[in-house]
Design an enzyme around this catalytic site. Structure first.
Site, PDB file in Angstrom:
ATOM      1  N   GLU A 222      -7.115   4.273   8.083  1.00  0.00           N
ATOM      2  CA  GLU A 222      -6.964   5.717   7.842  1.00  0.00           C
ATOM      3  C   GLU A 222      -8.229   6.291   7.218  1.00  0.00           C
ATOM      4  O   GLU A 222      -8.605   7.433   7.480  1.00  0.00           O
ATOM      5  CB  GLU A 222      -5.728   5.966   6.953  1.00  0.00           C
ATOM      6  CG  GLU A 222      -4.447   5.744   7.747  1.00  0.00           C
ATOM      7  CD  GLU A 222      -3.230   5.373   6.913  1.00  0.00           C
ATOM      8  OE1 GLU A 222      -3.271   5.512   5.676  1.00  0.00           O
ATOM      9  OE2 GLU A 222      -2.227   4.924   7.512  1.00  0.00           O
TER      10      GLU A 222
ATOM     11  N   ASN B 292       0.864  -1.178   0.000  1.00  0.00           N
ATOM     12  CA  ASN B 292       0.000   0.000   0.000  1.00  0.00           C
ATOM     13  C   ASN B 292       0.902   1.231   0.000  1.00  0.00           C
ATOM     14  O   ASN B 292       1.494   1.571   1.021  1.00  0.00           O
ATOM     15  CB  ASN B 292      -0.886  -0.022   1.260  1.00  0.00           C
ATOM     16  CG  ASN B 292      -1.747   1.223   1.385  1.00  0.00           C
ATOM     17  OD1 ASN B 292      -1.823   2.037   0.464  1.00  0.00           O
ATOM     18  ND2 ASN B 292      -2.389   1.379   2.535  1.00  0.00           N
TER      19      ASN B 292
ATOM     20  N   SER C 159       3.259  -2.560  10.353  1.00  0.00           N
ATOM     21  CA  SER C 159       4.712  -2.557  10.587  1.00  0.00           C
ATOM     22  C   SER C 159       5.385  -3.878  10.207  1.00  0.00           C
ATOM     23  O   SER C 159       6.295  -4.338  10.895  1.00  0.00           O
ATOM     24  CB  SER C 159       5.014  -2.183  12.041  1.00  0.00           C
ATOM     25  OG  SER C 159       4.552  -0.868  12.311  1.00  0.00           O
TER      26      SER C 159
ATOM     27  N   GLY D 272       2.165   1.874  10.833  1.00  0.00           N
ATOM     28  CA  GLY D 272       3.094   2.999  10.714  1.00  0.00           C
ATOM     29  C   GLY D 272       3.803   3.348  12.006  1.00  0.00           C
ATOM     30  O   GLY D 272       4.415   4.411  12.112  1.00  0.00           O
TER      31      GLY D 272
ATOM     32  N   GLU E 231      -5.505  -5.552  10.485  1.00  0.00           N
ATOM     33  CA  GLU E 231      -4.535  -4.483  10.676  1.00  0.00           C
ATOM     34  C   GLU E 231      -4.813  -3.778  12.000  1.00  0.00           C
ATOM     35  O   GLU E 231      -5.626  -2.840  12.043  1.00  0.00           O
ATOM     36  CB  GLU E 231      -4.629  -3.470   9.534  1.00  0.00           C
ATOM     37  CG  GLU E 231      -4.251  -4.010   8.189  1.00  0.00           C
ATOM     38  CD  GLU E 231      -3.584  -2.953   7.316  1.00  0.00           C
ATOM     39  OE1 GLU E 231      -2.506  -3.228   6.795  1.00  0.00           O
ATOM     40  OE2 GLU E 231      -4.131  -1.843   7.204  1.00  0.00           O
TER      41      GLU E 231
ATOM     42  N   HIS F  95      -9.551   0.708   4.968  1.00  0.00           N
ATOM     43  CA  HIS F  95      -8.293   0.944   5.693  1.00  0.00           C
ATOM     44  C   HIS F  95      -8.583   1.841   6.901  1.00  0.00           C
ATOM     45  O   HIS F  95      -9.432   2.734   6.821  1.00  0.00           O
ATOM     46  CB  HIS F  95      -7.281   1.610   4.755  1.00  0.00           C
ATOM     47  CG  HIS F  95      -5.903   1.644   5.321  1.00  0.00           C
ATOM     48  ND1 HIS F  95      -5.526   2.548   6.273  1.00  0.00           N
ATOM     49  CD2 HIS F  95      -4.829   0.856   5.103  1.00  0.00           C
ATOM     50  CE1 HIS F  95      -4.261   2.314   6.616  1.00  0.00           C
ATOM     51  NE2 HIS F  95      -3.816   1.299   5.913  1.00  0.00           N
TER      52      HIS F  95
ATOM     53  N   LYS G 244       0.090   4.272  -0.336  1.00  0.00           N
ATOM     54  CA  LYS G 244      -0.590   5.453   0.228  1.00  0.00           C
ATOM     55  C   LYS G 244      -0.352   6.676  -0.666  1.00  0.00           C
ATOM     56  O   LYS G 244      -0.242   6.522  -1.879  1.00  0.00           O
ATOM     57  CB  LYS G 244      -0.145   5.679   1.678  1.00  0.00           C
ATOM     58  CG  LYS G 244      -0.312   4.421   2.534  1.00  0.00           C
ATOM     59  CD  LYS G 244      -0.185   4.681   3.990  1.00  0.00           C
ATOM     60  CE  LYS G 244      -0.242   3.352   4.735  1.00  0.00           C
ATOM     61  NZ  LYS G 244      -0.253   3.515   6.175  1.00  0.00           N
TER      62      LYS G 244
HETATM   63  C1  PEP Z   1      -0.934  -0.005   6.195  1.00  0.00           C
HETATM   64  O1  PEP Z   1      -1.077   1.200   6.216  1.00  0.00           O
HETATM   65  O2  PEP Z   1      -1.763  -0.739   5.638  1.00  0.00           O
HETATM   66  C2  PEP Z   1       0.243  -0.563   6.863  1.00  0.00           C
HETATM   67  C3  PEP Z   1       0.224  -1.823   7.176  1.00  0.00           C
HETATM   68  O3  PEP Z   1       1.264   0.310   7.105  1.00  0.00           O
HETATM   69  P1  PEP Z   1       2.691  -0.040   7.765  1.00  0.00           P
HETATM   70  O4  PEP Z   1       3.189  -1.311   7.137  1.00  0.00           O
HETATM   71  O5  PEP Z   1       3.547   1.139   7.425  1.00  0.00           O
HETATM   72  O6  PEP Z   1       2.457  -0.205   9.227  1.00  0.00           O
END
Ligand code: PEP
Length: 251
Positions: A96, A8, A209, A172, A166, A94, A10
């Protein structure tokens, strides 16, 4: 069954940096084969110039789509438009988007329905916040999100989707869930799906992460079928190592 590594991107990268990243992935062999499906989800603006990726073994996905199929929705993008640009997947729900745009489980379910109608595979995200985990409400949250999703989208749509667990506190932050924490939630998701009458194997990805250092341990868990990767998907070497770990898991 093949596993998934989905990047992703973003709101990152421009045409030149995106092409460089893709070249770095292809040069390192981070492409799909019978063991692993490799997908990248660039911002909308890059989809057209990423068009020939599929020929190189990397599939394309969108990061969102609108809950209506077309019409007066200034600034929005439909599932069919993503499909028209060569996407095969679309990330939905997601955290976000749930946080910043108040997307509900029902909104995510409606989008998933339209995505399937447009021939896309929805990659549906769910997960608890830190305070929900601290309150011991993780399973309740996951079950509520799944229930809302299934009620809005229907079993057939969810059965042909990918689900990404997630935990919001891991996204992040550099603080991934341990493989034990991830596995127990994945097992619970699997239980809920079976309890709702699902007979097909819905791929369950972990996201939050994921790096080249923790991917192998996560992928070794029995109910983890791959990863949704944010930050590490912007670095060719790191993402390619994650793909490699996925490929090395026993079938
Ligand atoms: C995400 O935003 O879907 C995600 C998993 O981000 P990160 O790997 O940076 O934690």
């Amino acid at each position: 069954m093949s596993c998934f590594v989905i990047g992703n991107w973003k709101m990152n990268l421009l045409q030149v940096s995106a092409q460089d990243l893709v070249k770095g992935l292809v040069d390192r062999g981070a492409v799909s084969d019978d063991r692993v499906s490799v997908v990248v989800c660039p911002p909308y603006t890059l989809l057209a110039c990423m068009h020939d990726l599929t020929a190189q073994g990397i599939m394309l996905g969108g990061q969102n789509c609108h809950h209506a199929s077309k019409g007066a929705f200034t600034g929005e993008i439909s599932a069919e438009m993503l499909s028209d640009l060569g996407c095969r997947y679309v990330i939905l729900g997601h955290s976000e988007r749930r946080r910043d745009y108040n997307e509900s489980d029902a909104d995510v379910g409606h989008k998933a329905k339209l995505a399937r109608e447009a021939g896309l595979v929805p990659v549906i995200c769910l997960g608890e916040t830190l305070s929900e985990r601290q309150d011991g409400a993780t399973f309740d949250v996951i079950e509520r999100q799944l229930r809302g999703l299934i009620d809005a989208a229907g079993i057939d749509v969810v059965a042909s989707s990918v689900i990404a667990y997630e935990p919001v506190w891991a996204i992040g932050t550099g603080l991934a869930a341990t493989s034990q924490q991830a596995q127990e939630v994945h097992a619970r998701i699997r239980e809920v799906l079976v309890g709702r009458g699902f007979t097909s194997h819905v791929p369950l990805l972990y996201g939050g992460s994921v790096t080249a250092d923790n991917a192998s341990e996560l992928f070794a868990c029995p109910d983890i079928d791959g990863a949704l990767v944010g930050g590490a998907s912007l670095k060719a070497e790191e993402f390619a190592k994650i793909v490699d770990h996925a490929r090395r898991q026993p079938a």
